[in-house]
Design a protein around this motif. Structure first.
Motif: not given
Length: 570
Positions: A192-214
């Motif tokens: 959220p916008v309300s979190c500290p700036e250092d948390a916003a810049e913290r590098v984290r692990q994410y998984e992006l999963f795109i789904c689409a009909m063939h």
């Protein structure tokens, strides 16, 4: 310019600052009407019928989602880049540029299925639609893939694409428990916008999963889309600037347009026009039939019947230095890694002794048809989301020479695979054969779909076998009678090439990609091997139904495949 208040903003009290792994129920309460210019009149709707190739993917998908595609990308990035509002803006912008992603499919008859696209009435409408097709979860990569391939279907005729963003629980910041709320259903992973700036810049692990009909498009469209998505998400644009970009895109496309055609990309068959002369049509049919009769394959994996399909995708990647050595060795032998993988599968299977030595092994792969499309004037409204693939076959011997000659035979077969692939791609008959194959696939899909529906309704009657053609018929004089040869394919290979040519990593330096896995929901007893290079590494994966084959046979084939890679590629 808006402050991007189109999605609800969490309260600013201290407890809300740990919203990373808490629930988010999409809401339109905060949507402002009229944002992004004057709203266009409602009910502006566009549609077109699916072509035969699209139908051949749509009709089998109706029951359980066979061929529904996915693309998983694992990456590290600052938390601010993965906030839901930012992701939703990018997702909405690209859905606006590629209308098939937000269209729906309507079936009127087996040969009349249509894409239907309702033009967004405002940029707020785009955001609402995008948010409804976006989900934040806390699953790992393996959990995402397993639930998509083996769980309830994610997509439907009214949801042709979907996006998941996951921040696995183990990579999140420990936070105190949040006050329970009835609306908290699924974790968002957003910051959220309300979190500290250092948390916003913290590098984290994410998984992006795109789904689409063939039937919307193919692998090339999916990867180009992912690159464009990451290019926007990882750009130095602020959330407000992305918001403005979305507004401008909607204004350009819909605020002052009277365009009534070419909103939806054309079907594959319409992009490859063919002469309608009777002579050429007859010649095309004869050539296609002759080419099909040359497809001989006598090897297949032993299958078993099982009520439940369960797809798994074992995947292995090789280090950059080893991949470079493999590429160098393949180049020295005059082939690509893609051609070498045909030979790898061929030798791995032959070492298992799995089929008759006197019959060849046939494998199939996809052919990119975009180079054969009729040239059209570039358009700023053009979309690359459309289906543009055909198929070709590679046929190799089903036996091995003496042990001392196996390596030489391997590279010879790799060159054979390269030659056959090149001939398929450069054939002057690609267009006519594609059109004939589309007609055959479409007719076959319609027949099977009708049969499936009649069986479900209890009204199916087995067809009467056709009477044999009379001796001395015109067709027999042109094509003399011959013994029918088997035409079984051992395995399909999806060879994507060098994906680093598509993903422009330098364009989104804040997003550090490290993993890519792709595939689709399969029918029972299906198998497909993937090979590609990504982030400088060779990746090989095998997607197959573990319940659809004889016990242990695919496990042994996978081990033999990896052993052949080690032995011949280095």
């Amino acid at each position: 310019m808006s402050s991007y208040s189109r999605l609800p903003t969490p309260p600013l009290d201290g407890e809300q600052c740990q919203d990373d792994l808490q629930s988010f129920v999409p809401s339109t309460a905060g949507v402002k009407s009229g944002h992004g210019g004057d709203a266009c009149p409602p009910a502006r709707q566009y549609e077109r019928k699916m072509g035969d190739t699209e139908l051949s993917y749509f009709l089998p998908s109706r029951q359980s989602g066979v061929n529904d595609m996915y693309l998983h990308l694992g990456f590290h990035a600052p938390a601010r880049l993965a906030r839901r509002e930012r992701v939703c803006a990018v997702w909405g912008l690209l859905r606006l540029r590629h209308p098939l992603l937000s269209a729906r499919a309507e079936m009127h008859d087996y040969d009349d299925v249509r894409f239907v696209y309702a033009a967004p009435s405002s940029s707020d409408d785009v955001v609402r639609d995008a948010d409804a097709s976006l989900e934040y979860v806390t699953q790992t990569k393996d959990e995402l893939i397993d639930s998509y391939l083996n769980g309830p279907r994610t997509l439907s005729n009214t949801r042709l694409s979907y996006l998941k963003v996951s921040q696995p629980a183990e990579s999140s910041i420990p936070t105190p428990p949040r006050t329970p709320s009835p609306s908290q259903g699924e974790a968002t992973g957003e910051l959220p916008v309300s979190c500290p700036e250092d948390a916003a810049e913290r590098v984290r692990q994410y998984e992006l999963f795109i789904c689409a009909m063939h039937f919307l498009g193919d692998g090339m469209a999916l990867h180009q889309f992912a690159n464009d998505f990451l290019g926007l998400l990882g750009s130095d644009k602020t959330d407000a600037e992305l918001d403005t970009l979305l507004d401008d895109e909607w204004t350009f496309r819909w605020a002052h347009t009277n365009q009534e055609t070419d909103i939806l990309p054309r079907a594959l068959e319409d992009n490859m026009p063919q002469s309608s002369s009777r002579f050429r049509s007859a010649a095309s049919r004869l050539d296609f039939q002759t080419a099909q009769e040359k497809l001989v394959g006598g090897h297949s994996f032993p299958r078993r019947r099982h009520p439940a399909r369960h797809t798994i995708v074992p995947t292995l990647s090789y280090p950059e230095d080893r991949t470079k050595a493999m590429l160098k060795k393949c180049k020295a032998h005059g082939v690509s890694i893609s051609a070498a993988l045909f030979a790898v599968c061929n030798v791995a299977w032959a070492r298992m002794g799995g089929g008759p030595r006197e019959l060849p092994v046939m494998m199939y792969s996809a052919l990119n048809l975009r180079p054969y499309f009729a040239r059209t004037a570039p358009s700023p409204r053009a979309s690359y989301w459309f289906l543009a693939i055909g198929y070709f076959n590679v046929i190799l011997p089903g036996f091995l020479p003496p042990a001392a000659q196996v390596e030489a035979a391997f590279w010879h077969r790799a060159r054979q695979a390269k030659d056959q692939s090149t001939r398929a791609a450069k054939s002057p008959l690609v267009v006519s054969r594609t059109q004939e194959m589309a007609r055959e696939r479409g007719a076959r899909a319609r027949g099977w779909a009708r049969e499936d529906d009649e069986k479900e309704a209890g009204t199916w009657v087995p067809p009467v076998a056709p009477a044999p053609a009379p001796a001395g018929s015109a067709l027999e004089r042109v094509l003399p009678a011959r013994a029918v040869a088997p035409s079984a394919a051992l395995i399909g290979l999806s060879l994507l090439g060098n994906l680093d040519g598509i993903y422009k990593h330098a364009a989104f330096p804040a997003v550090q990609l490290h993993t890519l896995t792709t595939g689709s929901r399969q029918r029972q007893g299906a198998m497909l091997l993937f090979g590609y290079t990504f982030k400088g590494r060779l990746w090989i994966s095998l997607g197959y139904d573990r319940n659809g084959f004889a016990e242990g046979v695919v496990d042994r084939f996978w081990r033999e495949t990896l052993a052949c890679v080690d032995e011949f590629l280095g």
